[in-house]
Design a protein around this motif. Sequence first.
Motif, PDB file in Angstrom:
ATOM      1  N   SER A  65      43.931  19.692 -13.110  1.00 12.97           N
ATOM      2  CA  SER A  65      44.481  18.991 -11.985  1.00 12.97           C
ATOM      3  C   SER A  65      44.928  19.973 -10.662  1.00 12.97           C
ATOM      4  N   LYS A  66      45.221  18.960  -9.755  1.00 11.99           N
ATOM      5  CA  LYS A  66      45.557  19.636  -8.557  1.00 11.99           C
ATOM      6  C   LYS A  66      46.828  20.374  -8.752  1.00 11.99           C
TER       7      LYS A  66
ATOM      8  N   TYR B  59      35.842   9.872 -15.775  1.00  7.34           N
ATOM      9  CA  TYR B  59      35.590  10.842 -14.759  1.00  7.34           C
ATOM     10  C   TYR B  59      34.055  11.182 -14.638  1.00  7.34           C
TER      11      TYR B  59
ATOM     12  N   MET C  70      47.952  11.002 -12.578  1.00 12.76           N
ATOM     13  CA  MET C  70      46.883  10.972 -11.338  1.00 12.76           C
ATOM     14  C   MET C  70      46.399   9.543 -11.217  1.00 12.76           C
ATOM     15  N   GLU C  71      45.730   9.609 -10.131  1.00  9.21           N
ATOM     16  CA  GLU C  71      45.406   8.158  -9.504  1.00  9.21           C
ATOM     17  C   GLU C  71      43.622   8.014  -9.537  1.00  9.21           C
ATOM     18  N   GLU C  72      43.292   6.933  -9.336  1.00  8.92           N
ATOM     19  CA  GLU C  72      41.720   6.790  -8.848  1.00  8.92           C
ATOM     20  C   GLU C  72      41.532   7.433  -7.747  1.00  8.92           C
TER      21      GLU C  72
ATOM     22  N   ASP D 145      41.353  10.692  -7.437  1.00  9.95           N
ATOM     23  CA  ASP D 145      41.517  12.252  -7.368  1.00  9.95           C
ATOM     24  C   ASP D 145      40.376  13.128  -7.953  1.00  9.95           C
TER      25      ASP D 145
ATOM     26  N   HIS E  85      39.665  16.662  -9.980  1.00  9.96           N
ATOM     27  CA  HIS E  85      39.935  17.685 -10.509  1.00  9.96           C
ATOM     28  C   HIS E  85      38.661  18.586 -10.832  1.00  9.96           C
TER      29      HIS E  85
END
Length: 744
Positions: A229-230, A412, A448-450, A452, A454
């Motif tokens: 993730s970020k 994803y 997270m959110e829709e 986003d 990775h």
Amino acid sequence: MHLIIAEKHIAAKRIASILAPGKTKQVRVSGVDTYEYESDEGKKIFMGLSGHIVKLDFPAAYNNWQKVEANELIGADIITTSTQVKIVAALKKLGKTATKVTIATDYDREGELIGVEALEIIRQVNQNIEFERVHYSAITPKAIDDAFSNPTNVDFNLADAGHSRQVIDLVWGASLTRYISLAAGRLGKMFLSVGRVQSPTLSLIVEREKEREAFISKPYWELSAILKSKSGEEFKAEHRTKRFWDKEEVDAVMQKISVGDEALVTELTTSEKIDKPPTPFNTTEFISAASSIGFTAANAMRIAETLYTNGFISYPRTDNTVYPESLDLRAQIEIFKTGAFKQYALKLLEKKELIPTKGKKETTDHPPIFPASLARKSDMNEQEWKLYELVIRRFFATFADPAKWETIRSKYDIKGEEFKANGARLVEPGWRWYYHYNAPEDRLIPKMEEGDVHSVTKVDVEAKETQPPGRYGQGRLIKIMEEMGLGTKATRHEIISKLYSRAYVHGNPLQPTKTAVAVVDTLEKFAPTISKPDMTSKLEADMDRIAEGGIPEEDVLNESREMLELVFNELEKNKDDITESLRAGLREDKIIGKCSQCDSNLMVMRSKRGGRFIGCEGYPECNFSLPLPRSGQVVVTDRFCDEHGMYHIRIINAGKRPWNLGCPQCNFLEWQKSREEEKEKEGGNRERPKSINDINGIGKVTAEKLADAGICSVDELCAADALELAKVTSIPIKKIKNWQSEIA
């Protein structure tokens, strides 16, 4: 004089101490300890039995297996013999002068029969004795005071149901065991046990093993990716195709994606999952829970019995999963406001209402298993404490709130391929705070959110195969037995113990031996009635009807004999086939592997003097052999030593832990190596004795003792189990070990 009879000595002692604290004195009667005190009503004497003090048997004339046909046992007379002479003598002595008897044995079918057995012995010397019965579910002051304040009548129907079980199991077990053992040529200690409940249970285990053997594994592949993730957190996502059955298909996906690709969050769903509290413990659920933390069924029940007789838990043999209204649940929890479980009790007592969960089974004899009194860890050993804690925590959990989980489902997109990751987090522990056993762990994924994105840091393909159905663990097997009406809550764990002791099964989960497979195959082919649950569950239902007063005991006994006659008709029709089938199957159970010198079978054999060893079927052309321990049953497992071409073996001795000897060749080589190392440490330049008689301290008489035990050579003495050899020969174990050290 008022005589109070409990099922065991420790129960009698505890009940006496509760009803007359500090007033009782110990008096020995006919070698049995009793406890007496003077009350306003006169002298009261408490004595304990030792479970059943009499047993059913056939007259001695039926004991000769060679002269008496097995089917003659079906209609044979059954006699009652004493198994506890001192207790019977004490009962008669005290019974002569007693004016009243209170039966205070455990309240169930078996306990009622035990009480009636004692009562009948007393009535032989005092025919008009007044008698009553008391029922209790825990040996605590309140439970005992309540029981003795409200006596009831002896339930002769319930005792008859217990008696009918004894008769049926004796007749079925003795006659079928004799028939099958003679057919197989397995007599003495190695006889083949067959039983009304035992054989259908063994059949379940064998059938599961056959399912495993028939199972054909199918290869498949799992594809996963590690995403970052970020925020820098890494987690695992799996391809939407859970299993790829085609290697080319998974390879094609692998060519599309690689490290560094972007993983776009396309869908995110958050929800709440409610995890309901467990139901109260009955016997089956208790054994299952104990099994999951490492206890065998028999050991769990043995320890539970000890906890019960010491007043720490309620009666452990119960079908009930609903607490009765008569049980003051809040008061029961208040017992634990101090001690090791203080914080849990206080937390529960904050509730305005204590509403427990309920299971599907509700009976009126005993409540579910619950903690009866407060104990310290120092009051018991480690195993007892573990099960005591298990009962307490389960009891508390039945009043607790549900546990709540936050679940997250995410999808994803990676180069057009869909991957998934699911997370779960315990947000409200609820009942799991009290009952922490086998709790699922949090599966965390980053916030997270829709939309986003990775990054992919790793792509992995794992090759796997489908697996056969698992073997039954003891807890699972007991549940299946209950569902099929095989045995009772009091006997199921004993049936499993018998399967182990007869070397029909080994390990846990239970794995059948080749002997077990041979017996079940033969029964299913030529006498299927014995191996199926229908017959025994029908008899179990009939015994319940006896207990309820719906049918006379004699009717059920006659019906069971008629069933058995039909079984023997099946057996007699196929007598020669049964013998051939059994002996062929049992021969396989002796095969250890292939001889490395001549490729013949290596078998468990016996010498002319009775010694046991692994020998080659190619003898006398091939004289390869390996030593074996003299005592214990040899169980050939399915583990295989590729280096020496032999199966691993186990040695089973009654009352001892099984010895995993492993590959016999590896074991022997390791033993030789250890002896050589010991010899080098001692700086031994001594010449090794060539024969038994050359060993210092072994004369003619001692050599004969060793020979009778199958020890005729120096090598056999070296390989012998010193403890077992000492038992057989009465030679001190220290002396044997000294000889072994000297000749190593």
